[in-house]
Design a protein around this motif. Structure first.
Motif, PDB file in Angstrom:
ATOM      1  N   ILE A 483      43.928  36.121  39.149  1.00 60.72           N
ATOM      2  CA  ILE A 483      43.887  34.703  39.537  1.00 60.72           C
ATOM      3  C   ILE A 483      43.020  33.918  38.546  1.00 60.72           C
ATOM      4  O   ILE A 483      43.250  32.738  38.293  1.00 60.72           O
ATOM      5  N   ALA A 484      42.062  34.639  37.942  1.00 61.57           N
ATOM      6  CA  ALA A 484      41.157  33.963  36.995  1.00 61.57           C
ATOM      7  C   ALA A 484      41.873  33.559  35.716  1.00 61.57           C
ATOM      8  O   ALA A 484      41.402  32.699  34.983  1.00 61.57           O
ATOM      9  N   ALA A 485      43.025  34.178  35.474  1.00 61.24           N
ATOM     10  CA  ALA A 485      43.792  33.822  34.265  1.00 61.24           C
ATOM     11  C   ALA A 485      44.530  32.507  34.474  1.00 61.24           C
ATOM     12  O   ALA A 485      45.099  31.928  33.547  1.00 61.24           O
ATOM     13  N   ASP A 486      44.538  32.036  35.706  1.00 59.50           N
ATOM     14  CA  ASP A 486      45.256  30.790  36.035  1.00 59.50           C
ATOM     15  C   ASP A 486      44.239  29.755  36.494  1.00 59.50           C
ATOM     16  O   ASP A 486      43.900  29.655  37.676  1.00 59.50           O
ATOM     17  N   GLU A 487      43.714  28.979  35.510  1.00 56.33           N
ATOM     18  CA  GLU A 487      42.641  28.001  35.801  1.00 56.33           C
ATOM     19  C   GLU A 487      43.039  27.107  36.981  1.00 56.33           C
ATOM     20  O   GLU A 487      42.247  26.867  37.893  1.00 56.33           O
ATOM     21  N   GLU A 488      44.290  26.641  36.961  1.00 58.73           N
ATOM     22  CA  GLU A 488      44.737  25.705  38.005  1.00 58.73           C
ATOM     23  C   GLU A 488      44.647  26.370  39.377  1.00 58.73           C
ATOM     24  O   GLU A 488      44.090  25.795  40.328  1.00 58.73           O
ATOM     25  N   ALA A 489      45.131  27.605  39.459  1.00 58.88           N
ATOM     26  CA  ALA A 489      45.104  28.311  40.753  1.00 58.88           C
ATOM     27  C   ALA A 489      43.672  28.458  41.247  1.00 58.88           C
ATOM     28  O   ALA A 489      43.357  28.216  42.415  1.00 58.88           O
ATOM     29  N   LEU A 490      42.771  28.783  40.325  1.00 58.75           N
ATOM     30  CA  LEU A 490      41.361  28.974  40.696  1.00 58.75           C
ATOM     31  C   LEU A 490      40.786  27.654  41.222  1.00 58.75           C
ATOM     32  O   LEU A 490      40.136  27.613  42.263  1.00 58.75           O
ATOM     33  N   LYS A 491      41.080  26.577  40.516  1.00 55.97           N
ATOM     34  CA  LYS A 491      40.552  25.250  40.918  1.00 55.97           C
ATOM     35  C   LYS A 491      41.140  24.873  42.285  1.00 55.97           C
ATOM     36  O   LYS A 491      40.419  24.485  43.208  1.00 55.97           O
ATOM     37  N   LEU A 492      42.443  25.084  42.440  1.00 55.44           N
ATOM     38  CA  LEU A 492      43.104  24.732  43.706  1.00 55.44           C
ATOM     39  C   LEU A 492      42.551  25.576  44.856  1.00 55.44           C
ATOM     40  O   LEU A 492      42.311  25.077  45.965  1.00 55.44           O
ATOM     41  N   ALA A 493      42.291  26.861  44.566  1.00 52.31           N
ATOM     42  CA  ALA A 493      41.762  27.746  45.617  1.00 52.31           C
ATOM     43  C   ALA A 493      40.402  27.231  46.087  1.00 52.31           C
ATOM     44  O   ALA A 493      40.141  27.126  47.290  1.00 52.31           O
ATOM     45  N   LYS A 494      39.573  26.842  45.105  1.00 50.88           N
ATOM     46  CA  LYS A 494      38.237  26.330  45.451  1.00 50.88           C
ATOM     47  C   LYS A 494      38.362  25.048  46.263  1.00 50.88           C
ATOM     48  O   LYS A 494      37.730  24.893  47.314  1.00 50.88           O
ATOM     49  N   GLN A 495      39.245  24.143  45.832  1.00 49.98           N
ATOM     50  CA  GLN A 495      39.428  22.872  46.553  1.00 49.98           C
ATOM     51  C   GLN A 495      39.992  23.124  47.958  1.00 49.98           C
ATOM     52  O   GLN A 495      39.699  22.404  48.899  1.00 49.98           O
ATOM     53  N   ALA A 496      40.747  24.212  48.092  1.00 46.33           N
ATOM     54  CA  ALA A 496      41.344  24.522  49.402  1.00 46.33           C
ATOM     55  C   ALA A 496      40.327  25.153  50.343  1.00 46.33           C
ATOM     56  O   ALA A 496      40.638  25.447  51.493  1.00 46.33           O
ATOM     57  N   GLY A 497      39.101  25.425  49.808  1.00 49.66           N
ATOM     58  CA  GLY A 497      38.045  25.943  50.679  1.00 49.66           C
ATOM     59  C   GLY A 497      37.693  27.394  50.447  1.00 49.66           C
ATOM     60  O   GLY A 497      36.915  27.982  51.192  1.00 49.66           O
ATOM     61  N   CYS A 498      38.233  27.966  49.366  1.00 49.66           N
ATOM     62  CA  CYS A 498      37.936  29.392  49.116  1.00 49.66           C
ATOM     63  C   CYS A 498      36.471  29.555  48.721  1.00 49.66           C
ATOM     64  O   CYS A 498      35.995  28.916  47.786  1.00 49.66           O
ATOM     65  N   ILE A 499      35.727  30.399  49.437  1.00 46.69           N
ATOM     66  CA  ILE A 499      34.319  30.633  49.089  1.00 46.69           C
ATOM     67  C   ILE A 499      34.093  32.079  48.669  1.00 46.69           C
ATOM     68  O   ILE A 499      33.040  32.419  48.150  1.00 46.69           O
ATOM     69  N   GLY A 500      35.092  32.926  48.885  1.00 41.46           N
ATOM     70  CA  GLY A 500      34.877  34.325  48.507  1.00 41.46           C
ATOM     71  C   GLY A 500      36.186  35.087  48.398  1.00 41.46           C
ATOM     72  O   GLY A 500      37.131  34.831  49.153  1.00 41.46           O
ATOM     73  N   LEU A 501      36.243  35.971  47.441  1.00 40.22           N
ATOM     74  CA  LEU A 501      37.432  36.810  47.272  1.00 40.22           C
ATOM     75  C   LEU A 501      37.010  38.276  47.202  1.00 40.22           C
ATOM     76  O   LEU A 501      36.028  38.598  46.524  1.00 40.22           O
ATOM     77  N   LEU A 502      37.752  39.113  47.929  1.00 41.14           N
ATOM     78  CA  LEU A 502      37.530  40.564  47.827  1.00 41.14           C
ATOM     79  C   LEU A 502      38.408  41.015  46.675  1.00 41.14           C
ATOM     80  O   LEU A 502      39.628  40.889  46.744  1.00 41.14           O
ATOM     81  N   ILE A 503      37.779  41.459  45.597  1.00 41.92           N
ATOM     82  CA  ILE A 503      38.557  41.841  44.403  1.00 41.92           C
ATOM     83  C   ILE A 503      38.443  43.336  44.176  1.00 41.92           C
ATOM     84  O   ILE A 503      37.327  43.882  44.126  1.00 41.92           O
ATOM     85  N   GLY A 504      39.579  43.945  44.066  1.00 36.62           N
ATOM     86  CA  GLY A 504      39.626  45.400  43.813  1.00 36.62           C
ATOM     87  C   GLY A 504      39.501  45.664  42.315  1.00 36.62           C
ATOM     88  O   GLY A 504      40.520  45.773  41.625  1.00 36.62           O
ATOM     89  N   TYR A 505      38.288  45.737  41.802  1.00 38.94           N
ATOM     90  CA  TYR A 505      38.083  46.085  40.386  1.00 38.94           C
ATOM     91  C   TYR A 505      38.456  47.559  40.205  1.00 38.94           C
ATOM     92  O   TYR A 505      39.094  47.954  39.237  1.00 38.94           O
TER      93      TYR A 505
END
Ligand code: B12
Length: 652
Positions: A483-505
């Motif tokens: 998701i980090a490769a898609d700046e727009e998606a990241l910005k939209l996620a934050k604006q939509a209220g996203c405060i945390g993501l569980l990421i499977g590194y």
């Protein structure tokens, strides 16, 4: 000529020593039943202990008599809730003590206990300066006596109800009186040992206090039984009623087992089955319970959901219900891949999604022609009845079943999702998602999407994120790092209220696993992507897996360094687990590398296969330390917990 027996002996003979028709005299059965109930409400005893502990250990010392302003209301809430819930359980209204009915009961009976708890304190204020046999009555004594007062008040209150009196024949045997008196004595002894001989200085964690509370609540429930056995059954409960038991047994592994009682979410499958089951079924739910044999019942339909780590408990429960003649259906991500194993314990198995087959199962059950196996369509989308159920079910339940998509674009060989969902990604109609989320507006500050990967369908995700800001909800979810490769998606996620993501590194950038295709091939970009996500103001719960092919303790050290560089909000390190249905499961089975098929260990906290560098016995003792060490030393939440621990420990 048999010797004329004295009265007492006759009573004892009938009640304790000589087997009458029913081998077990009523009192022994009552003791057994009360212990069963008390262990299903252990959480309340624990809360009672914490309350007494905080009060005795902190409030009284710092706030003296004013501590009562906190302590008494909480104690009233606890007793009133228990009282009502014991009645519910004894009547069979409820099988399990749920928070919802606990609150309802606390509201119903608080006045009753307010009176009985306040009285001792008024007495205390009156007799402040009086000393008995050289003992000066202390606040702690009053707190203790208030407990005994509760019991005595409970007896008075129940006896006040005209129908029942202690003297009524058969109501209360000598043994019952003995049990009550014995418990009261044990409680008194524990109290004085605790308060006058400071036993707690010798025994860790105040076992005495929790022991005394346990005895105290046991008395409570024991007496509840004595009285309730003589109440008429409440209206509406008829034997003809069709009952469906929905069960989510406790998970395997220490963390999961206790997590099941305290942290477990409401299983989405419960809502699915409630939505698809005809309304004339009375549904009993068993989610956060320590299972007890008093829950087994004949003539009911039983639906058990199981993933690997709770499948042994599921099989035991299925077998016992089946023995009683109940009909047992099993489903879930474990039995879907091992249906034949499950059929040794239950009547029918659903392989895959149940939404398409559950109505047929109900029909077959009612016509007594259940099939052994029902093949549901994997990942069969979002039937409307489920959405309708979600639109009316309590938010406390729905909040754990907020799903926008099902499936994942990656096919990691250690994950079951590719096998569960295939290559299809199902996206719920955005209108339905928004309609459902609007129920949470202004009620919940934070919601959790259970999607395996909220960014598995980028187009859909961005459209959804664009529509969410008016809801003003904060949310977290599982997501892949791309998701980090898609700046727009990241910005939209934050604006939509996203405060945390569980990421499977899962791995660090130096792991050889990155040579595999799929999400692990992104490992070289992990640092860059992590910075972008953090810069977007989104916290990261970083999940890693230890136990891949080339892992060893040097790679573990490198992983630790990597976690320090990532420095997420929370770090979770799991042990590679070959779940049924995953590629590594069939690979390891084929290579005879699987050491344990004890499914309880399939909770991502144990090593269940042979590894060339890691000994499973070693990891058994070391893994919990690794888990805690990674959490405390590499994550922000870990640092906070360390500071709190230092603060609390420096209190003495
Ligand atoms: C939400 C979720 C959670 C939630 C809640 C799970 C719950 N059910 O209570 C939380 C965060 C608590 C969780 C925890 C864990 N999870 Co999880 N979780 C999921 C997830 C993402 C969705 C499951 C879900 O509820 N879907 C929605 C419901 C409606 O569908 P469903 O449960 O899949 O059930 C469908 C079918 O299986 C079937 N079905 C299921 N049960 C039953 C019962 C009957 C009677 C019938 C007829 C049909 C039926 O019908 C349902 C739909 O129609 C799945 C991945 C996935 N997509 O499946 C992983 C998944 C289930 N989790 C998994 C794991 C390993 C865990 C943990 C052990 C991880 C850990 N390290 O701690 C813990 C276990 C904690 C515990 N409970 O003790 C694995 C299970 C693998 C396995 N074989 O056991 C999965 C498959 C993920 C994966 N990547 O492999 N999880």
């Amino acid at each position: 000529m048999r010797k004329k027996e004295s009265n007492i002996f006759k009573i004892c003979k009938t009640t304790v020593f000589y087997p009458g028709k029913d081998f077990m005299p009523s009192s022994i059965l009552l003791i057994n039943k009360s212990i069963n109930i008390i262990s299903t409400i252990f959480i309340v005893i624990f809360l009672g202990f914490v309350l007494d502990f905080i009060n005795a250990g902190f409030l009284i010392g710092n706030f003296g008599i004013f501590s009562l302003l906190v302590y008494v209301p909480l104690k009233v809430y606890l007793f009133a809730g228990i009282y009502g819930s014991v009645l519910d359980i004894v009547y069979g209204e409820e099988y399990v003590l749920g928070i919802s009915n606990f609150n309802a009961n606390a509201k119903k009976f608080w006045k009753l206990y307010c009176g009985c708890l306040i009285l001792p304190f008024i007495l205390f204020i009156l007799i402040q300066n009086v000393s008995f046999f050289g003992f000066r009555v202390r606040l702690a004594d009053v707190i203790y006596f208030s407990n005994v007062f509760v019991i005595s008040f409970f007896i008075y209150y129940a006896a006040k109800i005209k129908y029942v009196s202690l003297s009524k024949k058969g109501c209360c045997t000598i043994l019952d009186l003995f049990v009550i008196l014995f418990c009261l004595c044990v409680e008194a002894i524990l109290y004085f040992l605790d308060h006058y001989f400071a036993l707690y200085e010798y025994l860790p964690g105040n076992f005495v206090v929790i022991g005394r509370l346990y005895v105290h609540f046991f008395e409570f429930i024991y007496i509840a039984h004595l009285f309730c056995n003589y109440y008429a059954l409440p209206a509406g409960s008829n034997a003809e009623e069709k009952e469906l038991f929905i069960i989510n047994p406790a998970g395997g592994g220490i963390l999961n087992y206790f997590g099941s009682f305290f942290l477990r979410t409401y299983p989405p499958i419960f809502l699915v089955l409630k939505a698809l089951t005809p309304k004339y079924y009375r549904i009993r739910e068993f989610n956060r319970v320590m299972w007890h044999k008093r829950y087994f019942k004949k003539g009911v339909l039983v639906a058990i959901t199981s993933f690997s780590s709770n499948s042994p408990d599921s099989y035991y429960i299925a077998k016992e219900f089946k023995k009683l003649g109940a009909k047992v259906i099993m489903g879930g991500p474990h039995v879907s891949f091992l249906p034949r194993e499950a059929l040794e314990f239950c009547d029918s198995v659903v392989v895959g999604d149940c939404t398409s087959v559950w109505p047929e199962i109900i029909r077959d059950y009612e016509h007594n022609c259940l099939k052994k196996e029902y093949r549901g369509v994997f990942n069969s989308g979002y039937p409307l009845p489920i959405h309708e159920e979600l639109m009316k079910a309590p938010l406390a339940e729905v909040k754990d079943f907020l799903e926008t998509t099902r499936g994942c674009k990656f096919r990691c060989d250690f994950c079951t999702v590719p096998a569960i969902c295939g290559s299809t990604i199902n996206s719920k109609p955005i209108s339905e998602v928004l309609e459902l989320l609007s129920r949470f507006k202004g009620k919940y500050k934070l919601i959790n999407f259970i999607d395996n990967n909220i960014f598995c369908n980028p187009q859909y995700a961005k459209e959804l994120f664009k529509a969410m800001p008016p809801l003003n909800l904060k949310w977290v979810s599982q997501c892949t790092i791309d998701i980090a490769a898609d700046e727009e998606a990241l910005k939209l996620a934050k604006q939509a209220g996203c405060i945390g993501l569980l990421i499977g590194y899962e791995i660090n950038a130096s792991s050889l696993e990155k040579d595999k295709k799929g999400k692990l091939s992104l490992a070289d970009k992990y640092i860059e992507y992590t910075k972008k996500i953090k810069k977007a103001g989104i916290n990261i719960k970083a999940h890693f897996i230890f136990g891949f092919e080339d892992d060893n303790f040097l790679s573990l050290f490198k992983l630790w360094i990597f976690c320090l560089r990532i420095n997420p909000a929370i770090t979770v390190i799991s042990f590679l687990t070959p779940f049924p249905g995953t590629k590594i499961y069939s690979d390891m089975l084929g290579a005879a590398r699987i050491e344990s098929l004890n499914w309880r260990n399939y909770s991502c906290q144990n090593q269940v296969f042979k590894h060339k560098n890691i000994n499973s016995l070693f990891s058994l003792f070391v893994y919990p330390l690794i888990y805690v060490f990674f959490l405390f030393t590499t994550s922000k939440v870990g640092y906070l917990l360390v500071i709190i621990a230092i603060f609390v420990l420096s209190f003495d």
